[in-house]
Write a protein that holds these residues in place. Structure first.
Motif, PDB file in Angstrom:
ATOM      1  N   THR A  73       4.716  20.465  78.021  1.00 25.22           N
ATOM      2  CA  THR A  73       3.830  21.229  77.140  1.00 25.22           C
ATOM      3  C   THR A  73       3.896  22.722  77.452  1.00 25.22           C
ATOM      4  O   THR A  73       3.923  23.554  76.531  1.00 25.22           O
ATOM      5  CB  THR A  73       2.380  20.707  77.285  1.00 25.22           C
ATOM      6  N   ASP A 167      10.765  21.590  69.473  1.00 22.69           N
ATOM      7  CA  ASP A 167      10.182  20.650  70.433  1.00 22.69           C
ATOM      8  C   ASP A 167      11.169  19.497  70.499  1.00 22.69           C
ATOM      9  O   ASP A 167      11.225  18.643  69.609  1.00 22.69           O
ATOM     10  CB  ASP A 167       8.802  20.189  69.955  1.00 22.69           C
ATOM     11  N   SER A 191      10.706  17.290  77.604  1.00 25.35           N
ATOM     12  CA  SER A 191       9.686  16.710  78.472  1.00 25.35           C
ATOM     13  C   SER A 191      10.344  15.674  79.361  1.00 25.35           C
ATOM     14  O   SER A 191      11.147  14.867  78.898  1.00 25.35           O
ATOM     15  CB  SER A 191       8.600  16.028  77.644  1.00 25.35           C
ATOM     16  N   LYS A 196       9.379   9.154  79.108  1.00 27.31           N
ATOM     17  CA  LYS A 196      10.539   9.625  78.348  1.00 27.31           C
ATOM     18  C   LYS A 196      11.845   8.995  78.852  1.00 27.31           C
ATOM     19  O   LYS A 196      11.864   8.354  79.909  1.00 27.31           O
ATOM     20  CB  LYS A 196      10.610  11.153  78.434  1.00 27.31           C
TER      21      LYS A 196
HETATM   22  C1  LIG Z   1       5.902  14.045  75.476  1.00 24.79           C
HETATM   23  C2  LIG Z   1       5.872  15.077  74.424  1.00 24.79           C
HETATM   24  C3  LIG Z   1       5.418  16.393  74.653  1.00 24.79           C
HETATM   25  C4  LIG Z   1       4.693  16.806  75.892  1.00 24.79           C
HETATM   26  O1  LIG Z   1       5.324  16.601  77.051  1.00 24.79           O
HETATM   27  P1  LIG Z   1       4.517  16.455  78.418  1.00 24.79           P
HETATM   28  O2  LIG Z   1       5.619  16.455  79.412  1.00 24.79           O
HETATM   29  O3  LIG Z   1       3.762  15.168  78.371  1.00 24.79           O
HETATM   30  O4  LIG Z   1       3.624  17.646  78.550  1.00 24.79           O
HETATM   31  C5  LIG Z   1       5.548  17.337  73.641  1.00 24.79           C
HETATM   32  N1  LIG Z   1       6.033  17.008  72.445  1.00 24.79           N
HETATM   33  C6  LIG Z   1       6.445  15.757  72.157  1.00 24.79           C
HETATM   34  C7  LIG Z   1       7.003  15.481  70.808  1.00 24.79           C
HETATM   35  C8  LIG Z   1       6.347  14.750  73.122  1.00 24.79           C
HETATM   36  O5  LIG Z   1       6.715  13.496  72.829  1.00 24.79           O
END
Ligand SMILES: *Cc1c(COP(=O)(O)O)cnc(C)c1O
Length: 380
Positions: A73, A167, A191, A196
């Motif tokens: 994030t 993103d 992320s 993930k």
């Molecule tokens: C997981 C995710 C995030 C955030 O990642 P974190 O590592 O949990 O802060 C942002 N955008 C998308 C689309 C995600 O799936």
């Protein structure tokens, strides 16, 4: 005290098929790296494991410049800061909440645009009509790791002088024509959260395209420090530590095998579900190296004879945990519903997909027997 009370019983858990299960590195190898960290007492602030992981990830992902972060994030928030984005940012409501939150945390206004019914990504045909004199950036998401139409988005951005920040949290290792999807736009974020494709427990990265920009990002993630007493900008603390970098180095060795295993799971699901009326799923795209991060199915209630929520509840009752990902739609959350562009009549495709999706269990190591058990709940 050698162990702690966990609070759930593993035996019961074994019968459950969870929606995800983290990729864990070899514990013996991790202990060896931990011993080295203990010996040198260098825990964070761009240590040797951190530097090595940045270099290894650049190689693995085929990108030029990558900065590690403590989660996925903060690179989104930092990218908007670094590019001095102001006013309005065009984005998709069909994502994890972090995408819109990052825009909000910068004091910017999210502007929602509907998605494409096939890819679930922001629909490029709808972007231009959302541009106002206050628009300065577009923040698309490669949803489920499916690449956005990056060429068309870039053409629109160039025409209107907008920045593009992807993103790419779902797009670890995804390539188009042999080129990393992470090289698209001005910046892309990853992320490495436990759920993930590749994880460092918590973690993330920001991909940039030149040395100076990476340097600036590295300052921003460490309070803005460019030297002992010099601050270049009001930065934040979003550094990754040595322990997670060491964990990440070991886990990276399994990334290819993990994606291969996920691909096999996707093939089993596609094969078993191809003749089920009222259930659809995503297909591979030509020239794309996919990462099989998720396996979403879409329930057409009229044809299938059961609503998405009924199927979801039935699976859960039989200990097969799916996840309605993404539901509810970001634009329908109480915190964002008052935005003009959040009106469901403006986002018909996204609303329809959010109301029909279930992500099936998907992780490396899921067995044929387990996928059969998942499929049995859907076919019956
Ligand atoms: C997981 C995710 C995030 C955030 O990642 P974190 O590592 O949990 O802060 C942002 N955008 C998308 C689309 C995600 O799936």
């Amino acid at each position: 005290m050698n162990t702690i009370e966990i609070g759930f019983d593993l035996e019961h858990r074994d019968k459950l098929i969870t929606v995800t299960s983290p990729l864990l590195p070899d514990l013996g190898e991790l202990v060896k790296f931990l011993e080295q960290i203990w010996k040198y007492r260098w825990l964070t602030n761009n240590g040797p494991f951190h530097q090595k992981l940045e270099a290894e990830l650049c190689k693995y992902l085929k990108v030029g410049y990558l900065s590690l972060f403590t989660n996925g994030t903060l690179p989104l928030i930092t990218a908007l800061q670094a590019l001095r984005v102001t006013g309005e940012v065009i984005t998709t409501p069909y994502s994890f909440v972090a995408t819109t939150h990052a825009i909000w945390w910068n004091g910017l206004k999210p502007v929602f645009v509907d998605i494409d019914p096939v890819t679930c990504n922001i629909n490029p045909d709808k972007i231009e009509e959302a541009i106002t004199p206050r628009t300065t950036a577009i923040m698309p998401v490669h949803v489920y790791g499916t690449p956005c139409d990056t060429e068309r988005i870039q053409a629109i951005a160039d025409k209107h002088g907008l920045k593009v920040i992807y993103d790419a949290a779902h797009a670890f290792g995804v390539e188009v024509n042999g080129k990393s999807i992470l090289e698209a736009g001005d910046m892309s974020t990853l992320s490495f959260h436990a759920t993930k494709v590749y994880n460092t427990v918590e973690g993330g990265a920001l991909i940039t395209h030149d040395k100076e920009t990476k340097q600036y990002i590295d300052y921003l993630r460490n309070f803005g420090f460019s030297g002992e007493t010099e601050i270049v900008a009001p930065g934040i603390n979003s550094k990754m530590d040595e322990i997670r970098a060491a964990y990440g180095l070991i886990n990276l060795k399994q990334a290819d095998a993990a994606i291969e295993s996920r691909k096999q799971v996707a093939m089993w699901f596609r094969d078993a579900l191809k003749n089920v009326k009222g259930i659809s799923y995503l297909e591979d795209m030509p020239d794309v190296k996919h990462n099989y991060a998720y396996f979403p199915i879409f329930v057409d209630a009229d044809v299938y004879g059961m609503t998405r929520d009924e199927l979801y509840a039935k699976m859960k009752m039989r200990n097969v945990l799916g996840r309605r990902y993404f539901y509810p739609l970001i634009s329908n959350l109480s915190v964002y519903r008052s935005l003009e562009t959040a009106d469901p009549s403006h986002l018909p495709v996204a609303n329809k997909i959010a109301d029909s999706v279930i992500c099936l269990p998907m992780y490396a190591g899921l067995t044929k027997e387990e996928t059969d058990r998942v499929v049995a709940q859907i076919i019956k």
